[in-house]
Write a protein that holds these residues in place. Structure first.
Motif, PDB file in Angstrom:
ATOM      1  N   ILE A 280      -4.183 -10.405   8.015  1.00 40.11           N
ATOM      2  CA  ILE A 280      -3.712 -10.745   6.678  1.00 40.11           C
ATOM      3  C   ILE A 280      -3.245  -9.499   5.910  1.00 40.11           C
ATOM      4  O   ILE A 280      -2.153  -9.495   5.330  1.00 40.11           O
ATOM      5  CB  ILE A 280      -4.818 -11.464   5.877  1.00 40.11           C
ATOM      6  CG1 ILE A 280      -5.251 -12.748   6.607  1.00 40.11           C
ATOM      7  CG2 ILE A 280      -4.339 -11.802   4.472  1.00 40.11           C
ATOM      8  CD1 ILE A 280      -6.407 -13.483   5.954  1.00 40.11           C
ATOM      9  N   VAL A 281      -4.067  -8.441   5.929  1.00 37.81           N
ATOM     10  CA  VAL A 281      -3.717  -7.245   5.156  1.00 37.81           C
ATOM     11  C   VAL A 281      -2.589  -6.451   5.822  1.00 37.81           C
ATOM     12  O   VAL A 281      -1.644  -6.019   5.148  1.00 37.81           O
ATOM     13  CB  VAL A 281      -4.962  -6.345   4.963  1.00 37.81           C
ATOM     14  CG1 VAL A 281      -4.580  -5.055   4.236  1.00 37.81           C
ATOM     15  CG2 VAL A 281      -6.039  -7.092   4.186  1.00 37.81           C
ATOM     16  N   THR A 282      -2.664  -6.268   7.154  1.00 43.32           N
ATOM     17  CA  THR A 282      -1.650  -5.473   7.855  1.00 43.32           C
ATOM     18  C   THR A 282      -0.239  -6.032   7.681  1.00 43.32           C
ATOM     19  O   THR A 282       0.700  -5.254   7.446  1.00 43.32           O
ATOM     20  CB  THR A 282      -1.999  -5.358   9.349  1.00 43.32           C
ATOM     21  OG1 THR A 282      -3.274  -4.728   9.480  1.00 43.32           O
ATOM     22  CG2 THR A 282      -0.967  -4.532  10.083  1.00 43.32           C
ATOM     23  N   PRO A 283      -0.014  -7.359   7.773  1.00 43.09           N
ATOM     24  CA  PRO A 283       1.347  -7.866   7.531  1.00 43.09           C
ATOM     25  C   PRO A 283       1.879  -7.556   6.131  1.00 43.09           C
ATOM     26  O   PRO A 283       3.090  -7.506   5.940  1.00 43.09           O
ATOM     27  CB  PRO A 283       1.184  -9.387   7.716  1.00 43.09           C
ATOM     28  CG  PRO A 283       0.065  -9.511   8.687  1.00 43.09           C
ATOM     29  CD  PRO A 283      -0.889  -8.415   8.307  1.00 43.09           C
ATOM     30  N   MET A 284       0.982  -7.357   5.168  1.00 38.87           N
ATOM     31  CA  MET A 284       1.435  -6.961   3.825  1.00 38.87           C
ATOM     32  C   MET A 284       1.819  -5.487   3.790  1.00 38.87           C
ATOM     33  O   MET A 284       2.762  -5.084   3.098  1.00 38.87           O
ATOM     34  CB  MET A 284       0.325  -7.241   2.807  1.00 38.87           C
ATOM     35  CG  MET A 284       0.697  -6.837   1.385  1.00 38.87           C
ATOM     36  SD  MET A 284      -0.738  -6.712   0.280  1.00 38.87           S
ATOM     37  CE  MET A 284      -1.539  -5.238   0.919  1.00 38.87           C
ATOM     38  N   LEU A 285       1.087  -4.643   4.553  1.00 35.93           N
ATOM     39  CA  LEU A 285       1.321  -3.203   4.514  1.00 35.93           C
ATOM     40  C   LEU A 285       2.604  -2.792   5.234  1.00 35.93           C
ATOM     41  O   LEU A 285       3.272  -1.835   4.819  1.00 35.93           O
ATOM     42  CB  LEU A 285       0.132  -2.465   5.144  1.00 35.93           C
ATOM     43  CG  LEU A 285      -1.213  -2.576   4.421  1.00 35.93           C
ATOM     44  CD1 LEU A 285      -2.295  -1.850   5.214  1.00 35.93           C
ATOM     45  CD2 LEU A 285      -1.118  -2.016   3.019  1.00 35.93           C
ATOM     46  N   ASN A 286       2.956  -3.494   6.313  1.00 35.72           N
ATOM     47  CA  ASN A 286       4.087  -3.077   7.136  1.00 35.72           C
ATOM     48  C   ASN A 286       5.400  -2.933   6.365  1.00 35.72           C
ATOM     49  O   ASN A 286       6.055  -1.889   6.449  1.00 35.72           O
ATOM     50  CB  ASN A 286       4.265  -4.032   8.326  1.00 35.72           C
ATOM     51  CG  ASN A 286       3.187  -3.843   9.373  1.00 35.72           C
ATOM     52  OD1 ASN A 286       2.465  -2.852   9.362  1.00 35.72           O
ATOM     53  ND2 ASN A 286       3.079  -4.783  10.295  1.00 35.72           N
ATOM     54  N   PRO A 287       5.833  -3.956   5.595  1.00 36.33           N
ATOM     55  CA  PRO A 287       7.096  -3.779   4.865  1.00 36.33           C
ATOM     56  C   PRO A 287       7.007  -2.701   3.790  1.00 36.33           C
ATOM     57  O   PRO A 287       8.003  -2.025   3.508  1.00 36.33           O
ATOM     58  CB  PRO A 287       7.353  -5.161   4.239  1.00 36.33           C
ATOM     59  CG  PRO A 287       6.024  -5.835   4.237  1.00 36.33           C
ATOM     60  CD  PRO A 287       5.281  -5.313   5.424  1.00 36.33           C
ATOM     61  N   LEU A 288       5.825  -2.531   3.193  1.00 37.02           N
ATOM     62  CA  LEU A 288       5.665  -1.465   2.192  1.00 37.02           C
ATOM     63  C   LEU A 288       5.838  -0.093   2.829  1.00 37.02           C
ATOM     64  O   LEU A 288       6.528   0.778   2.284  1.00 37.02           O
ATOM     65  CB  LEU A 288       4.281  -1.567   1.539  1.00 37.02           C
ATOM     66  CG  LEU A 288       4.048  -2.752   0.601  1.00 37.02           C
ATOM     67  CD1 LEU A 288       2.600  -2.773   0.129  1.00 37.02           C
ATOM     68  CD2 LEU A 288       4.987  -2.676  -0.595  1.00 37.02           C
ATOM     69  N   ILE A 289       5.214   0.109   3.981  1.00 36.79           N
ATOM     70  CA  ILE A 289       5.294   1.401   4.659  1.00 36.79           C
ATOM     71  C   ILE A 289       6.735   1.714   5.051  1.00 36.79           C
ATOM     72  O   ILE A 289       7.241   2.821   4.819  1.00 36.79           O
ATOM     73  CB  ILE A 289       4.387   1.423   5.900  1.00 36.79           C
ATOM     74  CG1 ILE A 289       2.913   1.367   5.479  1.00 36.79           C
ATOM     75  CG2 ILE A 289       4.634   2.676   6.742  1.00 36.79           C
ATOM     76  CD1 ILE A 289       1.948   1.156   6.630  1.00 36.79           C
TER      77      ILE A 289
END
Length: 312
Positions: A280-289
């Motif tokens: 859940i958290v990692t899919p949110m971080l990927n586009p931000l990174i």
């Protein structure tokens, strides 16, 4: 007790991640917000890649695949978990369990393989720049992408079929908030120790194989960059790799802790927390990174904003 005369369960009940307390309701709201941010961020990232003329390169083609995988991953887990929490009915059929297992394993394995392909893309771009257009043609990208999806789907299908063929007659209570292979193995009344060892070995192969290729690629990249005379060239080369390395570190760190721990060292609470971070958290971080550290993406965003301000 003789389990052979018991009928295999066809429905299961999740213990879930949250209770209906004030603190857990706030945590559920945070998870729902994370889901919406992941969905919005990945959809926006996909739209930017599809419409940005400067983003029609192999690297962004693979990034669009990554965003699509992240969207599929969160849709496989979060909507069902949210409805269970709101309706207070944590029931799922055996077929529904199989669907969740297949898609979560496909997206997890697909991301693992895709990150490997992306590291090869960066290796060719930096170590063999004059041959980049020859090696990374559109046909090559499509073949690599198809290989990722077929390989991940085949791996997921094998595990899904193997698990669904097991008899479940011990209990129908799953101590998780979505279906996973390890949780279902605990409910089977057949001997699963051999399969569990095979599952552990498969996890090691799926993680260590790709990470070995990624490390080899980045060692070659590092040696090439250190040999560059231009400081600006070094900065640009590192800039194209740092986002990918951040995503690789987050993904493989969490996945290694999730899949490579022996069952004797697992606790249900640990599994739930790690699943929240991985799925859940990692899919949110990927586009931000990838967007915040990427000048090409930021340039497309600035063009969008400039166009919107002129139209208003």
């Amino acid at each position: 007790m003789d389990w052979t005369n018991r009928t295999s369960w066809t429905e299961f009940v999740f213990l879930g991640l949250l209770n209906h307390t004030t603190m857990h309701t706030l945590f559920f709201s945070a998870l729902l917000l994370t889901f919406l941010m992941a969905l919005f961020g990945n959809c926006l990232f996909l739209l930017l890649i599809q419409t940005g003329s400067d983003l029609q390169t192999p690297m962004y083609f693979f990034l669009s695949q990554l965003s699509f995988m992240d969207i599929c991953q969160i849709f496989t887990i979060v909507p069902k978990m949210s409805m269970d929490f709101l309706k207070k009915k944590n029931v799922i059929s055996l077929a529904g369990c199989g669907i969740q297992i297949f898609f979560t394993l496909t997206m997890g394995g697909g991301e693992c393989l895709l990150l490997t392909v992306m590291s090869y893309d960066r290796y060719v771009a930096i170590c063999k720049p004059l041959q980049y257009s020859i090696h990374m043609t559109r046909r090559t990208c499509l073949v690599l992408s198809a290989g990722v999806w077929i390989g991940a789907s085949f791996h997921a299908l094998i595990h899904t079929v193997c698990v669904l063929r097991l008899p479940f007659c011990k209990s129908n209570v799953i101590n998780q908030f979505f279906c996973t292979v390890p949780t279902l193995l605990k409910l089977s009344c057949s001997e699963t120790s051999t399969y569990e060892k095979g599952l552990f070995f498969a996890g090691i192969v799926m993680l260590l194989g790709p990470i070995s290729v990624i490390l080899a690629s980045y060692i070659s990249i590092l040696l090439t960059v250190l040999g560059m005379q231009s400081i600006e060239g070094r900065r640009k080369a590192f800039g194209t790799c740092i986002s990918h390395l951040c995503v690789v570190g987050i993904f493989y760190g969490a996945a290694s802790f999730k899949y490579m721990r022996p069952s004797s060292y697992r606790t249900p609470q640990q599994d739930k927390i790690v699943s929240v971070f991985c799925d859940i958290v990692t899919p949110m971080l990927n586009p931000l990174i990838y967007s915040l550290r990427n000048q090409d993406v930021l340039a497309v965003v600035r063009k969008w904003l400039g166009r919107c301000s002129r139209d208003m």
